[in-house]
Scaffold this active site. Structure first.
Site, mmCIF file in Angstrom:
data_model
loop_
_atom_site.group_PDB
_atom_site.id
_atom_site.type_symbol
_atom_site.label_atom_id
_atom_site.label_comp_id
_atom_site.label_asym_id
_atom_site.label_seq_id
_atom_site.Cartn_x
_atom_site.Cartn_y
_atom_site.Cartn_z
ATOM 1 N N GLU A 1 28.399 -144.924 -4.736
ATOM 2 C CA GLU A 1 28.119 -143.888 -5.573
ATOM 3 C C GLU A 1 29.223 -142.931 -6.066
ATOM 4 O O GLU A 1 30.309 -143.640 -5.500
ATOM 5 C CB GLU A 1 26.842 -142.978 -5.134
ATOM 6 C CG GLU A 1 27.274 -142.293 -3.841
ATOM 7 C CD GLU A 1 26.020 -141.541 -3.238
ATOM 8 O OE1 GLU A 1 25.213 -141.185 -3.753
ATOM 9 O OE2 GLU A 1 26.293 -141.200 -1.952
ATOM 10 N N ARG B 1 11.837 -134.822 -0.251
ATOM 11 C CA ARG B 1 13.284 -135.292 0.182
ATOM 12 C C ARG B 1 13.689 -134.385 1.118
ATOM 13 O O ARG B 1 14.514 -134.715 2.225
ATOM 14 C CB ARG B 1 14.244 -135.625 -1.157
ATOM 15 C CG ARG B 1 15.388 -136.339 -0.689
ATOM 16 C CD ARG B 1 16.176 -136.823 -1.699
ATOM 17 N NE ARG B 1 17.056 -135.639 -2.522
ATOM 18 C CZ ARG B 1 17.860 -135.782 -3.617
ATOM 19 N NH1 ARG B 1 17.940 -136.863 -4.083
ATOM 20 N NH2 ARG B 1 18.180 -134.811 -4.214
ATOM 21 N N LYS C 1 20.182 -135.702 3.029
ATOM 22 C CA LYS C 1 21.243 -134.774 2.275
ATOM 23 C C LYS C 1 21.703 -133.756 3.335
ATOM 24 O O LYS C 1 21.147 -132.625 3.285
ATOM 25 C CB LYS C 1 20.605 -134.170 0.935
ATOM 26 C CG LYS C 1 20.885 -135.019 -0.322
ATOM 27 C CD LYS C 1 20.314 -134.255 -1.353
ATOM 28 C CE LYS C 1 21.240 -133.188 -2.074
ATOM 29 N NZ LYS C 1 22.460 -133.362 -2.580
HETATM 30 N N1 PMP Z 1 24.834 -138.752 -4.593
HETATM 31 C C1 PMP Z 1 25.185 -137.628 -4.039
HETATM 32 C C2 PMP Z 1 26.074 -137.578 -2.888
HETATM 33 C C3 PMP Z 1 24.709 -136.336 -4.271
HETATM 34 O O1 PMP Z 1 25.151 -135.150 -3.639
HETATM 35 C C4 PMP Z 1 23.890 -135.907 -5.384
HETATM 36 C C5 PMP Z 1 23.347 -134.861 -5.687
HETATM 37 N N2 PMP Z 1 22.387 -134.145 -4.860
HETATM 38 C C6 PMP Z 1 23.514 -137.376 -5.973
HETATM 39 C C7 PMP Z 1 24.031 -138.382 -5.507
HETATM 40 C C8 PMP Z 1 22.438 -137.227 -7.174
HETATM 41 O O2 PMP Z 1 21.205 -136.963 -6.642
HETATM 42 P P1 PMP Z 1 19.921 -136.229 -7.558
HETATM 43 O O3 PMP Z 1 19.866 -136.707 -8.679
HETATM 44 O O4 PMP Z 1 18.795 -136.252 -6.467
HETATM 45 O O5 PMP Z 1 20.737 -134.664 -7.460
#
Ligand code: PMP
Length: 287
Positions: free
Chosen positions: A182, A50, A149
């Site tokens: 989210e 990622r 990200k």
């Molecule tokens: N959404 C956002 C906006 C985030 O910053 C994160 C944290 N990385 C997540 C969802 C959760 O993703 P992950 O399970 O890959 O940490």
């Protein structure tokens, strides 16, 4: 504390970047948050993939190979002496001139921080977290893909700040259509009539790695799980709700704004998923 910066471990005090770094000037960069349990990095390949995809999306040339950076992550974890912890892995565009164009930035910087993290108080994992609906919407995927990200978290930070002002620790973020995207740093799941639902990434959610783990757990436990577009009604009328994220792990949600979700206590499906998640991370099944 030792920080890995551009090829070597340095003391925290010496881990400094230029004020001309476009990461600082424009949020031009990408990052990952990763956990390790019992000294083993959880879902390392997925985080690495990622991270490199995020870099590709913003046309950032990474000055190290995937193998070199994997070794760097392991080296920094070992140097921390911690059995369990959290890794912040960052690529910044590097130092350049004051214009927006990254062409003046000759070399990207890479740094790795390893520390402890506790996003939410422990009791909320048994009692459930309260969410508020943020007035701040997730940007349209046409403006900024929710898959990347990037170091531009100001949208999420504004939602988080709004929530904090009202006494909430996390906020539900809707997309431009008013559907659930989210939360500010976590993916959202609901359970209705025994089926687990989570918004598709096209509704503005990050393709969270913990989200993937939970979908795999559902498959393994025979719990039906689907991606569904949902709105506030869907969440309020859900039987159960929980959030997932690397830092948060799996946390039950008991309330949205003024309304209890289900009984207001963590539901049985959430509790099963949480238990299996802990089994996976506790090291027994962690390859
Ligand atoms: N959404 C956002 C906006 C985030 O910053 C994160 C944290 N990385 C997540 C969802 C959760 O993703 P992950 O399970 O890959 O940490």
């Amino acid at each position: 504390m030792k920080i890995w910066l551009d090829g070597k471990l340095v003391d925290k005090e010496d881990a400094v970047l230029s004020v001309f770094d476009h990461g600082t000037l424009y949020g031009d960069g990408v990052f990952e948050g990763i956990r390790f349990y019992n000294g083993k990095i959880f879902r390392l390949e997925e985080h690495m993939s990622r991270m490199f995809d995020s870099a590709r999306y913003i046309s950032l040339t990474v000055p190290f190979s995937c193998e070199e950076l994997t070794a760097a992550l392991l080296e920094t974890v070992a140097a921390s002496g911690l059995p369990d912890g959290y890794i912040r892995f960052v690529f910044t565009r590097g130092a350049g001139s004051l214009g927006l164009s990254p062409s003046s930035c000759k070399k990207a910087s890479v740094f790795i921080i390893v520390d402890k993290i506790a996003l939410y108080p422990a009791e909320l994992y048994t009692n459930g977290l309260e969410l508020m609906t943020s007035s701040v919407r997730r940007p349209s995927p046409a403006a900024l893909s929710p898959q990347v990200k990037s170091l531009n978290y100001i949208n999420n930070i504004m939602a988080k700040t709004e929530a904090a002002r009202r006494g909430f620790l996390e906020a539900l973020m809707l997309n431009e259509q008013g559907n659930v995207a989210e939360c500010t740093g976590d993916n959202l799941f609901i359970v209705k009539n025994g089926t687990v639902h989570t918004p598709p990434v096209t509704d503005g959610a990050l393709d969270g790695i913990t989200r993937r783990v939970v979908l795999e757990i559902c498959h393994e436990l025979g719990i039906p799980a689907v991606e569904s577009t949902m709105n506030r009604y869907t969440v309020i009328c859900a039987d159960e709700c929980f959030l997932t994220g690397t830092a948060a792990e799996v946390i039950p949600v008991c309330k949205l704004d003024d309304t209890l979700i289900g009984s207001g206590n963590p539901g049985s499906v959430t509790v099963r998923i949480l238990a299996r998640f802990h089994e996976l991370t506790s090291g027994n099944d962690n390859p």
